[in-house]
Design a protein around this motif. Structure first.
Motif, mmCIF file in Angstrom:
data_model
loop_
_atom_site.group_PDB
_atom_site.id
_atom_site.type_symbol
_atom_site.label_atom_id
_atom_site.label_comp_id
_atom_site.label_asym_id
_atom_site.label_seq_id
_atom_site.Cartn_x
_atom_site.Cartn_y
_atom_site.Cartn_z
ATOM 1 N N MET A 167 0.841 -1.183 0.000
ATOM 2 C CA MET A 167 0.000 0.000 0.000
ATOM 3 C C MET A 167 0.880 1.237 0.000
ATOM 4 O O MET A 167 1.814 1.340 0.769
ATOM 5 N N HIS A 168 0.598 2.177 -0.825
ATOM 6 C CA HIS A 168 1.366 3.398 -0.973
ATOM 7 C C HIS A 168 0.829 4.430 -0.011
ATOM 8 O O HIS A 168 -0.344 4.719 0.006
ATOM 9 N N SER A 169 1.700 4.999 0.835
ATOM 10 C CA SER A 169 1.182 5.927 1.840
ATOM 11 C C SER A 169 1.915 7.263 1.836
ATOM 12 O O SER A 169 2.008 7.917 2.850
ATOM 13 N N SER A 170 2.450 7.643 0.736
ATOM 14 C CA SER A 170 3.137 8.923 0.634
ATOM 15 C C SER A 170 2.157 10.058 0.937
ATOM 16 O O SER A 170 1.005 10.033 0.536
ATOM 17 N N ALA A 171 2.648 11.070 1.656
ATOM 18 C CA ALA A 171 1.795 12.221 1.964
ATOM 19 C C ALA A 171 1.366 12.936 0.690
ATOM 20 O O ALA A 171 0.287 13.507 0.622
ATOM 21 N N ALA A 172 2.222 12.900 -0.340
ATOM 22 C CA ALA A 172 1.889 13.561 -1.595
ATOM 23 C C ALA A 172 0.831 12.804 -2.375
ATOM 24 O O ALA A 172 0.136 13.367 -3.193
ATOM 25 N N ASN A 173 0.727 11.515 -2.128
ATOM 26 C CA ASN A 173 -0.230 10.688 -2.866
ATOM 27 C C ASN A 173 -0.855 9.689 -1.901
ATOM 28 O O ASN A 173 -0.463 8.520 -1.885
ATOM 29 N N PRO A 174 -1.808 10.139 -1.063
ATOM 30 C CA PRO A 174 -2.403 9.238 -0.074
ATOM 31 C C PRO A 174 -3.145 8.096 -0.748
ATOM 32 O O PRO A 174 -3.603 8.227 -1.883
ATOM 33 N N PRO A 175 -3.245 6.964 -0.059
ATOM 34 C CA PRO A 175 -3.957 5.827 -0.652
ATOM 35 C C PRO A 175 -5.437 6.138 -0.855
ATOM 36 O O PRO A 175 -5.988 7.029 -0.214
ATOM 37 N N ALA A 176 -6.054 5.378 -1.756
ATOM 38 C CA ALA A 176 -7.469 5.600 -2.070
ATOM 39 C C ALA A 176 -8.368 5.330 -0.871
ATOM 40 O O ALA A 176 -9.541 5.660 -0.899
ATOM 41 N N THR A 177 -7.813 4.747 0.179
ATOM 42 C CA THR A 177 -8.603 4.482 1.380
ATOM 43 C C THR A 177 -8.389 5.549 2.447
ATOM 44 O O THR A 177 -8.891 5.423 3.554
ATOM 45 N N SER A 178 -7.658 6.621 2.129
ATOM 46 C CA SER A 178 -7.473 7.704 3.091
ATOM 47 C C SER A 178 -8.815 8.412 3.320
ATOM 48 O O SER A 178 -9.697 8.388 2.463
ATOM 49 N N VAL A 179 -8.939 9.045 4.460
ATOM 50 C CA VAL A 179 -10.194 9.718 4.805
ATOM 51 C C VAL A 179 -10.594 10.763 3.754
ATOM 52 O O VAL A 179 -11.753 10.773 3.318
ATOM 53 N N PRO A 180 -9.674 11.627 3.285
ATOM 54 C CA PRO A 180 -10.109 12.605 2.271
ATOM 55 C C PRO A 180 -10.608 11.942 0.987
ATOM 56 O O PRO A 180 -11.592 12.388 0.399
ATOM 57 N N ARG A 181 -9.949 10.873 0.566
ATOM 58 C CA ARG A 181 -10.392 10.222 -0.674
ATOM 59 C C ARG A 181 -11.708 9.481 -0.483
ATOM 60 O O ARG A 181 -12.557 9.490 -1.370
ATOM 61 N N VAL A 182 -11.881 8.837 0.658
ATOM 62 C CA VAL A 182 -13.149 8.148 0.919
ATOM 63 C C VAL A 182 -14.284 9.178 0.978
ATOM 64 O O VAL A 182 -15.342 8.970 0.372
ATOM 65 N N LEU A 183 -14.055 10.276 1.664
ATOM 66 C CA LEU A 183 -15.080 11.321 1.724
ATOM 67 C C LEU A 183 -15.350 11.883 0.325
ATOM 68 O O LEU A 183 -16.508 12.130 -0.029
ATOM 69 N N GLY A 184 -14.294 12.071 -0.453
ATOM 70 C CA GLY A 184 -14.468 12.543 -1.824
ATOM 71 C C GLY A 184 -15.268 11.568 -2.673
ATOM 72 O O GLY A 184 -16.114 11.970 -3.472
ATOM 73 N N ARG A 185 -15.024 10.264 -2.482
ATOM 74 C CA ARG A 185 -15.755 9.239 -3.233
ATOM 75 C C ARG A 185 -17.214 9.192 -2.816
ATOM 76 O O ARG A 185 -18.116 9.109 -3.661
ATOM 77 N N VAL A 186 -17.478 9.291 -1.523
ATOM 78 C CA VAL A 186 -18.860 9.279 -1.032
ATOM 79 C C VAL A 186 -19.599 10.531 -1.516
ATOM 80 O O VAL A 186 -20.752 10.451 -1.962
ATOM 81 N N LEU A 187 -18.932 11.678 -1.457
ATOM 82 C CA LEU A 187 -19.549 12.914 -1.936
ATOM 83 C C LEU A 187 -19.822 12.842 -3.440
ATOM 84 O O LEU A 187 -20.894 13.244 -3.900
ATOM 85 N N LEU A 188 -18.881 12.300 -4.201
ATOM 86 C CA LEU A 188 -19.096 12.136 -5.637
ATOM 87 C C LEU A 188 -20.266 11.190 -5.894
ATOM 88 O O LEU A 188 -21.122 11.465 -6.739
ATOM 89 N N GLY A 189 -20.312 10.090 -5.157
ATOM 90 C CA GLY A 189 -21.426 9.153 -5.306
ATOM 91 C C GLY A 189 -22.762 9.810 -5.002
ATOM 92 O O GLY A 189 -23.737 9.652 -5.745
#
Length: 149
Positions: A1-23
């Motif tokens: 799993m890639h956890s770079s601060a510049a490229n957080p994983p797709a399971t990071s809180v901002p990305r999950v929230l972004g995915r839920v908001l997009l949905g």
């Protein structure tokens, strides 16, 4: 799993929230196709499109609802769903261009300026879909294919 601060994983809180908001946004938009805003969507159907406008509005609404729900409840397939959402935003872009070119008011877009500004945001929807699902990152992580002999 890639956890770079510049490229957080797709399971990071901002990305999950972004995915839920997009949905949720897709479900809302799809629902509006089928109910309260159906008439407004006619302004986005290009006159050159060789399909029945009502069919396009209903079918695209159903696609948006299904895709939006899937983005929220099927996270295991988020990469494929991210590409599908990005593709949807690309496919509907000619409708937005048509609304601009035909000067059709709808959705509160009653000037060429407002319709033009909306066109500038369409690429951001593509980026949002690819980012929040990790689709772009997954593509970059793929190993290169072997050359064809």
């Amino acid at each position: 799993m890639h956890s770079s601060a510049a490229n957080p994983p797709a399971t990071s809180v901002p990305r999950v929230l972004g995915r839920v908001l997009l949905g949720a946004a897709l479900v809302f938009a799809g629902t509006s196709h089928l109910t309260f805003a159906r008439h407004a969507f006619y302004a986005q159907i290009p006159p050159w499109l060789p399909l029945n406008a009502t069919f396009v509005i209903i079918a695209s609404g159903i696609v948006e609802i299904v895709l939006g729900i899937a983005l929220v409840v099927v996270p295991r397939h988020r990469v494929v769903l991210g590409w599908a959402a990005a593709a949807l935003f690309v496919v509907v872009f000619p409708g937005n261009v048509s609304q601009f070119l035909t000067h059709s008011p709808a959705f509160g877009l009653d000037s060429d300026l407002s319709r033009g500004v909306r066109l500038l945001f369409q690429p951001l929807l593509v980026v949002w879909a690819l980012w929040c699902t990790g689709a772009w990152s997954a593509l970059r992580r793929r190993p290169p294919e072997a050359p064809v002999a």
